[in-house]
Design a protein around this motif. Structure first.
Motif, PDB file in Angstrom:
ATOM      1  N   PRO A  55       0.837  -1.203   0.000  1.00 29.17           N
ATOM      2  CA  PRO A  55       0.000   0.000   0.000  1.00 29.17           C
ATOM      3  C   PRO A  55       0.871   1.252   0.000  1.00 29.17           C
ATOM      4  N   GLN A  56       0.421   2.236  -0.732  1.00 28.54           N
ATOM      5  CA  GLN A  56       1.202   3.451  -0.835  1.00 28.54           C
ATOM      6  C   GLN A  56       1.038   4.296   0.418  1.00 28.54           C
ATOM      7  N   ALA A  57       2.076   5.058   0.726  1.00 28.30           N
ATOM      8  CA  ALA A  57       2.067   5.898   1.925  1.00 28.30           C
ATOM      9  C   ALA A  57       0.983   6.955   1.818  1.00 28.30           C
ATOM     10  N   GLY A  58       0.300   7.201   2.923  1.00 25.63           N
ATOM     11  CA  GLY A  58      -0.721   8.229   2.943  1.00 25.63           C
ATOM     12  C   GLY A  58      -2.064   7.761   2.437  1.00 25.63           C
ATOM     13  N   ARG A  59      -2.154   6.523   2.084  1.00 26.31           N
ATOM     14  CA  ARG A  59      -3.378   5.989   1.538  1.00 26.31           C
ATOM     15  C   ARG A  59      -4.049   5.122   2.599  1.00 26.31           C
ATOM     16  N   ASP A  60      -5.323   5.310   2.828  1.00 30.68           N
ATOM     17  CA  ASP A  60      -6.034   4.497   3.803  1.00 30.68           C
ATOM     18  C   ASP A  60      -6.308   3.122   3.207  1.00 30.68           C
ATOM     19  N   VAL A  61      -5.944   2.121   3.972  1.00 31.56           N
ATOM     20  CA  VAL A  61      -6.215   0.755   3.562  1.00 31.56           C
ATOM     21  C   VAL A  61      -7.537   0.361   4.198  1.00 31.56           C
ATOM     22  N   ALA A  62      -8.415  -0.231   3.430  1.00 27.77           N
ATOM     23  CA  ALA A  62      -9.727  -0.612   3.945  1.00 27.77           C
ATOM     24  C   ALA A  62      -9.565  -1.744   4.961  1.00 27.77           C
ATOM     25  N   LEU A  63      -9.973  -1.479   6.195  1.00 26.95           N
ATOM     26  CA  LEU A  63      -9.926  -2.472   7.253  1.00 26.95           C
ATOM     27  C   LEU A  63     -11.332  -2.776   7.711  1.00 26.95           C
ATOM     28  N   ASP A  64     -11.477  -3.981   8.196  1.00 27.33           N
ATOM     29  CA  ASP A  64     -12.732  -4.363   8.816  1.00 27.33           C
ATOM     30  C   ASP A  64     -12.936  -3.483  10.046  1.00 27.33           C
ATOM     31  N   PRO A  65     -14.100  -2.946  10.260  1.00 23.86           N
ATOM     32  CA  PRO A  65     -14.308  -2.051  11.415  1.00 23.86           C
ATOM     33  C   PRO A  65     -14.002  -2.727  12.758  1.00 23.86           C
ATOM     34  N   ALA A  66     -14.243  -4.008  12.880  1.00 24.49           N
ATOM     35  CA  ALA A  66     -13.947  -4.710  14.131  1.00 24.49           C
ATOM     36  C   ALA A  66     -12.440  -4.766  14.376  1.00 24.49           C
ATOM     37  N   ILE A  67     -11.680  -5.005  13.313  1.00 30.31           N
ATOM     38  CA  ILE A  67     -10.223  -5.053  13.436  1.00 30.31           C
ATOM     39  C   ILE A  67      -9.687  -3.668  13.759  1.00 30.31           C
ATOM     40  N   ARG A  68     -10.250  -2.660  13.090  1.00 30.79           N
ATOM     41  CA  ARG A  68      -9.798  -1.291  13.345  1.00 30.79           C
ATOM     42  C   ARG A  68     -10.055  -0.878  14.790  1.00 30.79           C
ATOM     43  N   SER A  69     -11.231  -1.210  15.312  1.00 26.61           N
ATOM     44  CA  SER A  69     -11.530  -0.841  16.695  1.00 26.61           C
ATOM     45  C   SER A  69     -10.650  -1.621  17.675  1.00 26.61           C
ATOM     46  N   ALA A  70     -10.314  -2.877  17.358  1.00 28.85           N
ATOM     47  CA  ALA A  70      -9.420  -3.658  18.221  1.00 28.85           C
ATOM     48  C   ALA A  70      -8.020  -3.049  18.241  1.00 28.85           C
ATOM     49  N   ILE A  71      -7.557  -2.594  17.097  1.00 34.27           N
ATOM     50  CA  ILE A  71      -6.236  -1.968  17.016  1.00 34.27           C
ATOM     51  C   ILE A  71      -6.232  -0.656  17.802  1.00 34.27           C
ATOM     52  N   GLU A  72      -7.280   0.144  17.653  1.00 36.15           N
ATOM     53  CA  GLU A  72      -7.356   1.407  18.379  1.00 36.15           C
ATOM     54  C   GLU A  72      -7.398   1.163  19.888  1.00 36.15           C
ATOM     55  N   LYS A  73      -8.160   0.169  20.318  1.00 37.11           N
ATOM     56  CA  LYS A  73      -8.247  -0.150  21.744  1.00 37.11           C
ATOM     57  C   LYS A  73      -6.888  -0.615  22.278  1.00 37.11           C
ATOM     58  N   ALA A  74      -6.172  -1.416  21.494  1.00 37.14           N
ATOM     59  CA  ALA A  74      -4.851  -1.880  21.914  1.00 37.14           C
ATOM     60  C   ALA A  74      -3.872  -0.716  22.042  1.00 37.14           C
ATOM     61  N   ILE A  75      -3.944   0.229  21.140  1.00 37.89           N
ATOM     62  CA  ILE A  75      -3.073   1.401  21.207  1.00 37.89           C
ATOM     63  C   ILE A  75      -3.406   2.241  22.440  1.00 37.89           C
ATOM     64  N   GLU A  76      -4.686   2.398  22.723  1.00 43.58           N
ATOM     65  CA  GLU A  76      -5.093   3.158  23.916  1.00 43.58           C
ATOM     66  C   GLU A  76      -4.585   2.475  25.185  1.00 43.58           C
ATOM     67  N   LEU A  77      -4.726   1.165  25.269  1.00 47.47           N
ATOM     68  CA  LEU A  77      -4.248   0.436  26.453  1.00 47.47           C
ATOM     69  C   LEU A  77      -2.732   0.542  26.602  1.00 47.47           C
ATOM     70  N   HIS A  78      -2.019   0.481  25.477  1.00 45.56           N
ATOM     71  CA  HIS A  78      -0.568   0.591  25.523  1.00 45.56           C
ATOM     72  C   HIS A  78      -0.134   1.972  26.011  1.00 45.56           C
ATOM     73  N   ARG A  79      -0.799   2.994  25.515  1.00 48.29           N
ATOM     74  CA  ARG A  79      -0.433   4.351  25.913  1.00 48.29           C
ATOM     75  C   ARG A  79      -0.823   4.633  27.361  1.00 48.29           C
ATOM     76  N   ALA A  80      -1.865   3.968  27.839  1.00 44.98           N
ATOM     77  CA  ALA A  80      -2.304   4.173  29.222  1.00 44.98           C
ATOM     78  C   ALA A  80      -1.308   3.582  30.218  1.00 44.98           C
ATOM     79  N   ARG A  81      -0.555   2.575  29.831  1.00 40.98           N
ATOM     80  CA  ARG A  81       0.422   1.931  30.715  1.00 40.98           C
ATOM     81  C   ARG A  81       1.633   2.811  30.978  1.00 40.98           C
ATOM     82  N   ARG A  82       1.926   3.720  30.114  1.00 46.40           N
ATOM     83  CA  ARG A  82       3.121   4.565  30.256  1.00 46.40           C
ATOM     84  C   ARG A  82       2.987   5.519  31.337  1.00 46.40           C
TER      85      ARG A  82
END
Length: 82
Positions: A55-82
């Motif tokens: 995929p080219q840089a700057g281009r949104d890759v179509a993700l399943d909404p469930a996968i996208r929300s899981a990734i966002e939640k994982a990032i939030e949890l990771h940042r909360a641990r710091r």
């Protein structure tokens, strides 16, 4: 008497440490030789993988909404641990 016992202890210590040093040196040499033998006579087969278009840089890759929300939640949890 005390000096003789101390000298014998030192001799035994030096003999033991020398034996361990020689054994470990031989073990390292044997491992290096075996590694070179294996990589020389049994190389890894080269497997050609099919080319994928990245995929080219700057281009949104179509993700399943469930996968996208899981990734966002994982990032939030990771940042909360710091």
């Amino acid at each position: 008497m005390q000096n003789i016992l101390l000298q014998q202890g030192m001799d035994l210590m030096i003999y033991g440490m020398g034996t361990v040093l020689v054994f470990l040196t031989l073990l390292v040499i044997a491992t290096v030789i075996m590694s070179r033998f294996v990589t020389r006579f049994f190389p890894d087969p080269i497997v050609a993988e099919p080319l994928r278009s990245a995929p080219q840089a700057g281009r949104d890759v179509a993700l399943d909404p469930a996968i996208r929300s899981a990734i966002e939640k994982a990032i939030e949890l990771h940042r909360a641990r710091r």
